[in-house]
Design an enzyme around this catalytic site. Structure first.
Site, PDB file in Angstrom:
ATOM      1  N   GLY A  12       0.811  -1.214   0.000  1.00  0.00           N
ATOM      2  CA  GLY A  12       0.000   0.000   0.000  1.00  0.00           C
ATOM      3  C   GLY A  12       0.837   1.253   0.000  1.00  0.00           C
ATOM      4  O   GLY A  12       0.571   2.198   0.744  1.00  0.00           O
ATOM      5  N   SER A  14       1.489   3.529  -2.475  1.00  0.00           N
ATOM      6  CA  SER A  14       1.285   4.524  -3.533  1.00  0.00           C
ATOM      7  C   SER A  14       0.962   5.906  -2.988  1.00  0.00           C
ATOM      8  O   SER A  14       1.027   6.892  -3.721  1.00  0.00           O
ATOM      9  CB  SER A  14       0.155   4.074  -4.467  1.00  0.00           C
ATOM     10  OG  SER A  14      -1.075   3.957  -3.767  1.00  0.00           O
ATOM     11  N   TYR A 155     -13.867  -1.863  10.519  1.00  0.00           N
ATOM     12  CA  TYR A 155     -12.496  -1.359  10.425  1.00  0.00           C
ATOM     13  C   TYR A 155     -11.775  -1.558  11.758  1.00  0.00           C
ATOM     14  O   TYR A 155     -10.642  -2.051  11.807  1.00  0.00           O
ATOM     15  CB  TYR A 155     -12.505   0.122  10.052  1.00  0.00           C
ATOM     16  CG  TYR A 155     -11.140   0.781  10.063  1.00  0.00           C
ATOM     17  CD1 TYR A 155     -10.272   0.642   8.982  1.00  0.00           C
ATOM     18  CD2 TYR A 155     -10.726   1.545  11.153  1.00  0.00           C
ATOM     19  CE1 TYR A 155      -9.023   1.244   8.978  1.00  0.00           C
ATOM     20  CE2 TYR A 155      -9.470   2.147  11.167  1.00  0.00           C
ATOM     21  CZ  TYR A 155      -8.634   2.000  10.074  1.00  0.00           C
ATOM     22  OH  TYR A 155      -7.385   2.587  10.092  1.00  0.00           O
ATOM     23  N   ILE A 188      -4.133  10.731  11.440  1.00  0.00           N
ATOM     24  CA  ILE A 188      -2.986  11.114  10.621  1.00  0.00           C
ATOM     25  C   ILE A 188      -3.495  11.852   9.384  1.00  0.00           C
ATOM     26  O   ILE A 188      -4.558  11.528   8.835  1.00  0.00           O
ATOM     27  CB  ILE A 188      -2.166   9.870  10.197  1.00  0.00           C
ATOM     28  CG1 ILE A 188      -1.772   9.038  11.430  1.00  0.00           C
ATOM     29  CG2 ILE A 188      -0.921  10.296   9.422  1.00  0.00           C
ATOM     30  CD1 ILE A 188      -0.902   9.738  12.435  1.00  0.00           C
TER      31      ILE A 188
END
Length: 246
Positions: A12, A14, A155, A188
């Site tokens: 992950g 990118s 999640y 974040i």
């Protein structure tokens, strides 16, 4: 160069935290292997940034939530590399929704991407790490995996699973000199929070004692710290970086 002659795989990578981690390791001498599921143009842009450090880089477009696709990626990687020294399991998605409004297909996508990707990638690195008696695995988690979050129940469950897996696998592999930790991220500054309005972001910042969102570079610095050094005593931990939010 702390990580000269080390090979690091960042899933992950990118954008966001994955990109920041990849660049941080490249800056510190590592050969970086990039991965994403479908954001090819963005991944190529990160590859170009990593290349500027001159330590070597390659990339793979693969869905690491799928075991067979992950296997194909690792088969290709191990043609040119004897091992992965450092694995960063970062691939992740979220969905902000009431649980009763989610479909089983939503549960599957979140659990597969956030948790099964960690299982898949770890499965393909641990045997060589055991043989070498060394290696580092860092799983990128979330504070919601520790305390839960309204409208992000699945999640939170996926990240809770990552935390438990981190602690359990660390116990198994500590005798082989392998360090496994998780970074539990607070709020974040990433695209995951783009759903928030400006007012919502300001209200959220007011709840964070340091008064701001964290930066991807700060998570990357913590990943460097956890991967550095010969000591294997710091392992099996879920380390929180949240500006004292919780």
């Amino acid at each position: 160069m702390k990580f000269k002659n080390k090979t690091v795989l960042v899933t992950g990578s990118s954008r966001g935290i994955g990109r920041a981690i990849a660049l941080a390791f490249a800056k510190n001498g590592a050969y970086v292997i990039l991965n994403c599921k479908k954001s090819v143009e963005e991944l190529l842009a990160v590859k170009k940034e990593v290349e500027a450090y001159g330590n070597g880089v390659e990339y793979y477009v693969a869905d690491v939530s799928k075991y067979e696709e992950t296997k194909k990626m690792f088969d290709a990687i191990l043609v040119n590399h004897s091992k992965i020294d450092i694995l960063i399991n970062n691939a992740s998605i979220s969905q902000f929704s009431l649980f009763n409004e989610m479909a089983p297909s939503d549960w599957d996508e979140i659990m597969n991407t956030n948790f099964y990707s960690v299982l898949n990638c770890s499965h393909f690195v641990v045997n060589k790490m055991i043989q070498e008696k060394s290696g580092v695995i860092i799983n990128i988690s979330s504070i919601w995996g520790e305390v839960g979050a309204s409208c992000e129940a699945v999640y939170a469950a996926s990240k809770g699973a990552v935390n438990s897996f981190t602690k359990a696998l660390a116990k198994e592999l500590a005798p082989s000199g392998i360090k496994i930790n998780a970074i539990s991220c607070g709020v974040i500054h990433t695209e995951m929070n783009s759903r928030l309005s400006a007012d919502e972001k300001e209200a959220l910042k007011e709840q964070i004692p340091v008064g701001r969102f964290g930066e991807c570079s700060e998570v990357a610095d913590l990943a460097l710290f956890l991967a550095d050094g010969e000591s294997t005593f710091l392992t099996g931990q879920v380390i929180t970086i949240d500006g004292a939010f919780l």
